[in-house]
Design a protein around this motif. Sequence first.
Motif, PDB file in Angstrom:
ATOM      1  N   THR A  89     -14.550   0.930   0.741  1.00  0.00           N
ATOM      2  CA  THR A  89     -14.950   1.888  -0.530  1.00  0.00           C
ATOM      3  C   THR A  89     -13.501   1.874  -0.329  1.00  0.00           C
ATOM      4  OG1 THR A  89     -14.669   4.464  -0.602  1.00  0.00           O
ATOM      5  CG2 THR A  89     -13.528   3.001   1.136  1.00  0.00           C
ATOM      6  N   ARG A  90     -13.774   2.503  -2.294  1.00  0.00           N
ATOM      7  CA  ARG A  90     -12.770   2.976  -3.391  1.00  0.00           C
ATOM      8  C   ARG A  90     -12.541   4.385  -3.459  1.00  0.00           C
ATOM      9  NH1 ARG A  90     -11.842  -1.078  -8.681  1.00  0.00           N
ATOM     10  NH2 ARG A  90     -12.093  -2.373  -7.858  1.00  0.00           N
ATOM     11  N   ASN A  91     -13.520   4.688  -2.210  1.00  0.00           N
ATOM     12  CA  ASN A  91     -13.105   6.531  -2.150  1.00  0.00           C
ATOM     13  C   ASN A  91     -11.253   7.490  -1.420  1.00  0.00           C
ATOM     14  OD1 ASN A  91     -12.725   9.038  -0.777  1.00  0.00           O
ATOM     15  ND2 ASN A  91     -14.908   9.393  -2.385  1.00  0.00           N
ATOM     16  N   ARG A  92     -10.515   7.700  -2.169  1.00  0.00           N
ATOM     17  CA  ARG A  92      -9.596   7.410  -1.334  1.00  0.00           C
ATOM     18  C   ARG A  92      -9.481   8.827  -0.042  1.00  0.00           C
ATOM     19  NH1 ARG A  92      -4.998  10.278  -4.877  1.00  0.00           N
ATOM     20  NH2 ARG A  92      -5.498   8.679  -6.631  1.00  0.00           N
ATOM     21  N   GLU A  93     -10.188   9.096  -0.224  1.00  0.00           N
ATOM     22  CA  GLU A  93     -10.698  10.247   1.294  1.00  0.00           C
ATOM     23  C   GLU A  93     -10.151   9.284   2.863  1.00  0.00           C
ATOM     24  OE1 GLU A  93      -9.525  12.862   4.121  1.00  0.00           O
ATOM     25  OE2 GLU A  93      -9.471  13.343   1.241  1.00  0.00           O
ATOM     26  N   HIS A  94     -12.212   7.902   2.159  1.00  0.00           N
ATOM     27  CA  HIS A  94     -12.146   7.796   3.491  1.00  0.00           C
ATOM     28  C   HIS A  94     -10.952   5.781   3.281  1.00  0.00           C
ATOM     29  CE1 HIS A  94     -16.663   8.401   1.909  1.00  0.00           C
ATOM     30  NE2 HIS A  94     -15.913   8.480   2.549  1.00  0.00           N
ATOM     31  N   ILE A  95     -10.088   6.422   2.598  1.00  0.00           N
ATOM     32  CA  ILE A  95      -9.204   5.381   2.807  1.00  0.00           C
ATOM     33  C   ILE A  95      -7.561   5.356   3.475  1.00  0.00           C
ATOM     34  CG2 ILE A  95      -7.013   3.122   1.917  1.00  0.00           C
ATOM     35  CD1 ILE A  95      -9.088   3.044  -1.184  1.00  0.00           C
ATOM     36  N   ARG A  96      -7.829   7.172   3.057  1.00  0.00           N
ATOM     37  CA  ARG A  96      -6.539   7.687   4.121  1.00  0.00           C
ATOM     38  C   ARG A  96      -7.123   7.408   5.348  1.00  0.00           C
ATOM     39  NH1 ARG A  96      -7.103  12.157   1.923  1.00  0.00           N
ATOM     40  NH2 ARG A  96      -4.796  11.901   0.410  1.00  0.00           N
ATOM     41  N   LYS A  97      -8.565   8.313   5.595  1.00  0.00           N
ATOM     42  CA  LYS A  97      -8.983   7.665   7.118  1.00  0.00           C
ATOM     43  C   LYS A  97      -8.985   6.197   7.471  1.00  0.00           C
ATOM     44  CE  LYS A  97     -12.784  11.446   7.173  1.00  0.00           C
ATOM     45  NZ  LYS A  97     -13.949  11.647   6.266  1.00  0.00           N
ATOM     46  N   GLU A  98      -9.341   5.154   7.278  1.00  0.00           N
ATOM     47  CA  GLU A  98      -8.912   4.031   7.207  1.00  0.00           C
ATOM     48  C   GLU A  98      -7.039   4.051   7.837  1.00  0.00           C
ATOM     49  OE1 GLU A  98      -8.936  -0.831   5.328  1.00  0.00           O
ATOM     50  OE2 GLU A  98      -9.818   0.837   4.772  1.00  0.00           O
ATOM     51  N   ILE A  99      -6.248   4.252   6.857  1.00  0.00           N
ATOM     52  CA  ILE A  99      -5.536   3.883   7.028  1.00  0.00           C
ATOM     53  C   ILE A  99      -4.937   4.850   8.997  1.00  0.00           C
ATOM     54  CG2 ILE A  99      -2.679   5.172   7.265  1.00  0.00           C
ATOM     55  CD1 ILE A  99      -3.658   4.170   3.618  1.00  0.00           C
ATOM     56  N   GLU A 100      -4.934   5.978   8.623  1.00  0.00           N
ATOM     57  CA  GLU A 100      -5.059   6.616  10.056  1.00  0.00           C
ATOM     58  C   GLU A 100      -6.007   5.888  11.145  1.00  0.00           C
ATOM     59  OE1 GLU A 100      -7.050  10.736   9.262  1.00  0.00           O
ATOM     60  OE2 GLU A 100      -5.376  10.956   7.947  1.00  0.00           O
ATOM     61  N   ALA A 101      -6.620   5.419  11.142  1.00  0.00           N
ATOM     62  CA  ALA A 101      -8.093   4.545  12.074  1.00  0.00           C
ATOM     63  C   ALA A 101      -6.633   3.599  12.841  1.00  0.00           C
ATOM     64  CB  ALA A 101      -9.004   4.658  11.849  1.00  0.00           C
ATOM     65  N   ARG A 102      -5.729   2.906  11.597  1.00  0.00           N
ATOM     66  CA  ARG A 102      -5.317   1.652  11.792  1.00  0.00           C
ATOM     67  C   ARG A 102      -3.840   2.236  12.630  1.00  0.00           C
ATOM     68  NH1 ARG A 102      -6.707  -3.711   9.959  1.00  0.00           N
ATOM     69  NH2 ARG A 102      -8.229  -3.066   7.778  1.00  0.00           N
ATOM     70  N   GLY A 103      -3.455   3.321  12.176  1.00  0.00           N
ATOM     71  CA  GLY A 103      -2.167   3.811  12.395  1.00  0.00           C
ATOM     72  C   GLY A 103      -1.022   3.239  11.729  1.00  0.00           C
ATOM     73  N   LEU A 104      -1.729   3.115  10.436  1.00  0.00           N
ATOM     74  CA  LEU A 104      -0.313   2.993   9.943  1.00  0.00           C
ATOM     75  C   LEU A 104       0.619   3.736   8.937  1.00  0.00           C
ATOM     76  CD1 LEU A 104      -2.241   0.004   7.805  1.00  0.00           C
ATOM     77  CD2 LEU A 104      -0.971  -0.335  10.054  1.00  0.00           C
ATOM     78  N   ILE A 105       1.328   3.947   8.768  1.00  0.00           N
ATOM     79  CA  ILE A 105       2.593   3.784   7.936  1.00  0.00           C
ATOM     80  C   ILE A 105       2.267   3.832   6.424  1.00  0.00           C
ATOM     81  CG2 ILE A 105       4.594   5.660   7.395  1.00  0.00           C
ATOM     82  CD1 ILE A 105       5.479   4.518  10.443  1.00  0.00           C
ATOM     83  N   VAL A 106       1.405   4.368   5.869  1.00  0.00           N
ATOM     84  CA  VAL A 106       1.522   4.172   4.572  1.00  0.00           C
ATOM     85  C   VAL A 106       0.812   5.306   3.407  1.00  0.00           C
ATOM     86  CG1 VAL A 106      -0.542   2.775   2.570  1.00  0.00           C
ATOM     87  CG2 VAL A 106       0.138   1.865   4.649  1.00  0.00           C
ATOM     88  N   ASP A 107       1.351   5.960   2.766  1.00  0.00           N
ATOM     89  CA  ASP A 107       0.772   7.278   1.639  1.00  0.00           C
ATOM     90  C   ASP A 107      -0.448   6.542   0.200  1.00  0.00           C
ATOM     91  OD1 ASP A 107       0.611   9.035  -0.375  1.00  0.00           O
ATOM     92  OD2 ASP A 107       2.814   8.850  -0.512  1.00  0.00           O
ATOM     93  N   ALA A 108      -1.461   7.811   1.096  1.00  0.00           N
ATOM     94  CA  ALA A 108      -2.983   7.147   0.243  1.00  0.00           C
ATOM     95  C   ALA A 108      -2.233   7.935  -1.191  1.00  0.00           C
ATOM     96  CB  ALA A 108      -4.077   7.885   1.223  1.00  0.00           C
ATOM     97  N   ASP A 109      -1.798   8.474  -1.237  1.00  0.00           N
ATOM     98  CA  ASP A 109      -1.898   9.620  -2.698  1.00  0.00           C
ATOM     99  C   ASP A 109      -0.818   8.440  -3.862  1.00  0.00           C
ATOM    100  OD1 ASP A 109      -3.769  11.092  -2.001  1.00  0.00           O
ATOM    101  OD2 ASP A 109      -2.225  12.424  -0.938  1.00  0.00           O
ATOM    102  N   ALA A 110      -0.181   7.848  -2.957  1.00  0.00           N
ATOM    103  CA  ALA A 110       1.207   7.598  -3.438  1.00  0.00           C
ATOM    104  C   ALA A 110      -0.085   6.126  -4.229  1.00  0.00           C
ATOM    105  CB  ALA A 110       2.153   6.895  -3.291  1.00  0.00           C
ATOM    106  N   LYS A 111       1.095   6.430  -5.910  1.00  0.00           N
ATOM    107  CA  LYS A 111       1.185   4.908  -6.838  1.00  0.00           C
ATOM    108  C   LYS A 111       1.678   3.580  -6.431  1.00  0.00           C
ATOM    109  CE  LYS A 111      -0.554   7.256 -10.895  1.00  0.00           C
ATOM    110  NZ  LYS A 111      -0.521   7.358 -12.556  1.00  0.00           N
ATOM    111  N   TYR A 112       0.567   2.208  -6.411  1.00  0.00           N
ATOM    112  CA  TYR A 112       1.877   1.379  -5.965  1.00  0.00           C
ATOM    113  C   TYR A 112       1.388   0.006  -7.573  1.00  0.00           C
ATOM    114  CZ  TYR A 112       0.838   3.055  -1.363  1.00  0.00           C
ATOM    115  OH  TYR A 112       1.773   3.731  -0.408  1.00  0.00           O
ATOM    116  N   ARG A 113       2.788  -0.605  -7.167  1.00  0.00           N
ATOM    117  CA  ARG A 113       1.686  -2.009  -8.673  1.00  0.00           C
ATOM    118  C   ARG A 113       2.051  -2.648  -7.608  1.00  0.00           C
ATOM    119  NH1 ARG A 113       5.638  -0.865 -13.078  1.00  0.00           N
ATOM    120  NH2 ARG A 113       7.310   0.571 -13.537  1.00  0.00           N
ATOM    121  N   LEU A 114       1.393  -3.403  -7.744  1.00  0.00           N
ATOM    122  CA  LEU A 114       0.878  -5.166  -7.395  1.00  0.00           C
ATOM    123  C   LEU A 114       2.114  -6.196  -8.265  1.00  0.00           C
ATOM    124  CD1 LEU A 114      -0.732  -6.573  -5.179  1.00  0.00           C
ATOM    125  CD2 LEU A 114      -2.458  -7.389  -7.090  1.00  0.00           C
TER     126      LEU A 114
END
Length: 531
Positions: free
Chosen positions: A159-184
């Motif tokens: 998904t590209r839905n941020r809320e779903h991405i946030r849940k994925e981060i929690e499920a994986r147990g990661l320390i990643v900010d879903a609301d931050a901006k990132y540079r590739l």
Amino acid sequence: MRLLIVDDDVPTVEAIQNTIDWEAIEIDRVETAYNAAQARRILKQRQTDIVICDIEMPQGSGLDLLAWVREQKLDVEFLFLTCHERFDYATSALKMDAAEYLSKPFNPKIMALSLQKTIAKIKENRRLKEGHRYGTWRMENLQQEERNFWLSRLNGVGTRNREHIRKEIEARGLIVDADAKYRLIATHITEFEMQEQDLGQELLFYILENAHSCLLCCGEENKRTIRRYGANGLWYFTAVPDETGDVLKERGRQVVAACMQGAQVKATLCIGEAVPIESLADEPAKLQALIERNVAFYTHAFTADEAISGEAESQVLELDKLEGMLQEHDKIRLLNTIKQALSNRMTLKTLSERTLYLIQQELLQAVYAHLADAGIQATRLFADEDSARLSDRACRSTVDMIRWANYLLERTFSFEDELQKSVTLVERIDTYIREHYRENIGRNEIAAAFYLSPEYLAKLYKKKTAKSLKDAIWQHRMEQAKLLLRDPTVRIGDVAGAVGIDNFSYFTTVFKKEIGQTPQEYRRENSKHNV
């Protein structure tokens, strides 16, 4: 960390001791042993982390020593040395979990890199064991979990839905900010094929990924750098939290330097714009296109906003001026003209892959037209392996463009100079006829061998010899036929085929026309002369 060198050859032991910067790779103590028995005593007495060992030793092989270490359940990594590239040795070593397998004479640089990789492996194993001790089972998978997360983001999986991405981060147990901006950050690695052979693919990948994780993510463990390796080369993509372009450019410059220093490969790095986490999947293709288009930044780090626009010029060189310089064989002026065009665009940071492509096509057009006027078949002249290889690389960088242009012009002018020596060319044509008269040859085949058009070759040959190519071929065939007919051991019926004529009746007709006698009459008369 402690290391043990085991080899029955004293000079080899001393060479290893004296050529590796042990402090730089975090080796605190280096011990030596000259046979397997000595090595076993040391390994029993003191904790040792790494063993550099010769496989073939008179008093017990290195494989025997490794087998003993595994039986004793000692936590030791092995790096093997051998004078022989024997597959059975390598297979046995790998089965017993040896870290590396290197050939003698050893390369100090490759050995140091192999040791660094082994030390990183030891550190990771210790970290995992420590994690298990405190019951944190997920620690073992955390690094891979995060890499898999970023891989899915960049590949556009899910998904590209941020809320779903946030849940994925929690499920994986990661320390990643879903609301931050990132540079590739995209890195294109070029000229890596030779190093891939010398270092081995696994070690090369380790060096490059380690450079990215340490310098871009400030950590030895690779959690965010994704590798893509395929037909369009070797690429690395690293997602980092948004920071100023200058900060990331400095880190990028360090990555470029580390790739060259550690693996002797060239890296070009582009820093994308800050985007939400759900938009990262759009970035790899954009950054790849920017790196491929912005040749002015080859082997440098740059930001996406520094890249040139998609607008491209339609002409770079003036064809009429090129033709004048080609007629004068003025290679220096031609190369300087190309260099100036490249330099101007490099200064303005407007040099693109399309610019290089235009220069290549314009120079080819001028050279091909110039050669066509001289009756030279350019496509055949430049069909050699070096021409193809340099042409394929020409649009990669300014250096590659000049290298290709120089080769193209040198080959053009050298061949034209040979043509000017028409006597030499006629001699070479006659030699070709003597060597190939048994084959079905005519002016087309001979012209192809000399990269000339058939019409031009035929006119040149007749002008210099007062006879046609066809007549020259037949005359030589008839002379050879006469020699064979003088030999009574050669059957008359075999002579035609021996001089490249399949039809005996046609051979008889032509022979009589040229010599004034049939082959049978010529043999009878020749025999009388020899009585």
